[in-house]
Design a protein around this motif. Sequence first.
Motif, PDB file in Angstrom:
ATOM      1  N   VAL A 167       0.855  -1.196   0.000  1.00 57.28           N
ATOM      2  CA  VAL A 167       0.000   0.000   0.000  1.00 57.28           C
ATOM      3  C   VAL A 167       0.890   1.245   0.000  1.00 57.28           C
ATOM      4  O   VAL A 167       0.669   2.178  -0.780  1.00 57.28           O
ATOM      5  N   LEU A 217       2.479   1.730  -3.478  1.00 56.22           N
ATOM      6  CA  LEU A 217       1.560   2.290  -4.475  1.00 56.22           C
ATOM      7  C   LEU A 217       1.248   3.758  -4.207  1.00 56.22           C
ATOM      8  O   LEU A 217       1.252   4.581  -5.120  1.00 56.22           O
ATOM      9  N   ARG A 218       0.964   4.108  -2.931  1.00 53.11           N
ATOM     10  CA  ARG A 218       0.577   5.482  -2.599  1.00 53.11           C
ATOM     11  C   ARG A 218       1.742   6.459  -2.658  1.00 53.11           C
ATOM     12  O   ARG A 218       1.679   7.475  -3.331  1.00 53.11           O
ATOM     13  N   GLU A 247      -3.417   6.096  -8.071  1.00 51.89           N
ATOM     14  CA  GLU A 247      -4.735   6.562  -7.664  1.00 51.89           C
ATOM     15  C   GLU A 247      -5.781   5.527  -8.033  1.00 51.89           C
ATOM     16  O   GLU A 247      -5.553   4.699  -8.926  1.00 51.89           O
ATOM     17  N   PRO A 248      -6.949   5.566  -7.373  1.00 51.77           N
ATOM     18  CA  PRO A 248      -8.017   4.637  -7.736  1.00 51.77           C
ATOM     19  C   PRO A 248      -8.358   4.744  -9.219  1.00 51.77           C
ATOM     20  O   PRO A 248      -8.339   5.826  -9.802  1.00 51.77           O
ATOM     21  N   ILE A 284      -7.222  -0.561  -9.329  1.00 47.17           N
ATOM     22  CA  ILE A 284      -7.276  -0.098  -7.945  1.00 47.17           C
ATOM     23  C   ILE A 284      -8.688   0.420  -7.667  1.00 47.17           C
ATOM     24  O   ILE A 284      -9.138   1.375  -8.301  1.00 47.17           O
ATOM     25  N   THR A 299      -9.953   0.985  -4.214  1.00 46.02           N
ATOM     26  CA  THR A 299      -9.770   1.949  -3.131  1.00 46.02           C
ATOM     27  C   THR A 299      -8.296   1.992  -2.764  1.00 46.02           C
ATOM     28  O   THR A 299      -7.604   0.975  -2.815  1.00 46.02           O
ATOM     29  N   LEU A 300      -7.831   3.167  -2.367  1.00 50.89           N
ATOM     30  CA  LEU A 300      -6.435   3.337  -1.968  1.00 50.89           C
ATOM     31  C   LEU A 300      -6.361   4.435  -0.921  1.00 50.89           C
ATOM     32  O   LEU A 300      -6.705   5.583  -1.194  1.00 50.89           O
ATOM     33  N   SER A 301      -5.979   4.046   0.291  1.00 51.43           N
ATOM     34  CA  SER A 301      -5.824   5.004   1.379  1.00 51.43           C
ATOM     35  C   SER A 301      -4.623   4.588   2.212  1.00 51.43           C
ATOM     36  O   SER A 301      -4.008   3.554   1.954  1.00 51.43           O
ATOM     37  N   CYS A 339      -5.619  -0.976   0.633  1.00 54.05           N
ATOM     38  CA  CYS A 339      -5.860  -0.904  -0.808  1.00 54.05           C
ATOM     39  C   CYS A 339      -6.602  -2.155  -1.235  1.00 54.05           C
ATOM     40  O   CYS A 339      -6.271  -3.260  -0.815  1.00 54.05           O
ATOM     41  N   ARG A 340      -7.600  -1.967  -2.068  1.00 50.89           N
ATOM     42  CA  ARG A 340      -8.365  -3.092  -2.604  1.00 50.89           C
ATOM     43  C   ARG A 340      -8.275  -3.036  -4.121  1.00 50.89           C
ATOM     44  O   ARG A 340      -8.492  -1.989  -4.726  1.00 50.89           O
ATOM     45  N   LEU A 341      -7.952  -4.189  -4.726  1.00 49.17           N
ATOM     46  CA  LEU A 341      -7.819  -4.296  -6.176  1.00 49.17           C
ATOM     47  C   LEU A 341      -8.855  -5.266  -6.717  1.00 49.17           C
ATOM     48  O   LEU A 341      -9.134  -6.298  -6.107  1.00 49.17           O
TER      49      LEU A 341
END
Length: 95
Positions: free
Chosen positions: A29, A32-33, A39-40, A58, A60-62, A66-68
Amino acid sequence: MSGEKVRARLYVADDLGEGAAIVLAAGQVHYLRAVMRAEPGEAVALFNGRAGAWLAVIETLSKSGCRLAVGRQLRTQVREPDLWLLFAPVKGARI
């Protein structure tokens, strides 16, 4: 990887297949961030060493996760040939 701009390529231990949802580990995570500035909605290539490479988006990404969403397969897994290493030990010095 026809046409999609893949932001990163990540190893995941989870099983990959069309429609699968993958939750990334904290280190991935952060990568990626903070490193890739993803970004999503962006595409990521995933692989696990068993099922080949898969295109994921992607969702969600915080900071917390992160959920893919896994889409289609990019490449099938190629079985590597067995590697054999043979050697003859050198005879030691006589005492």
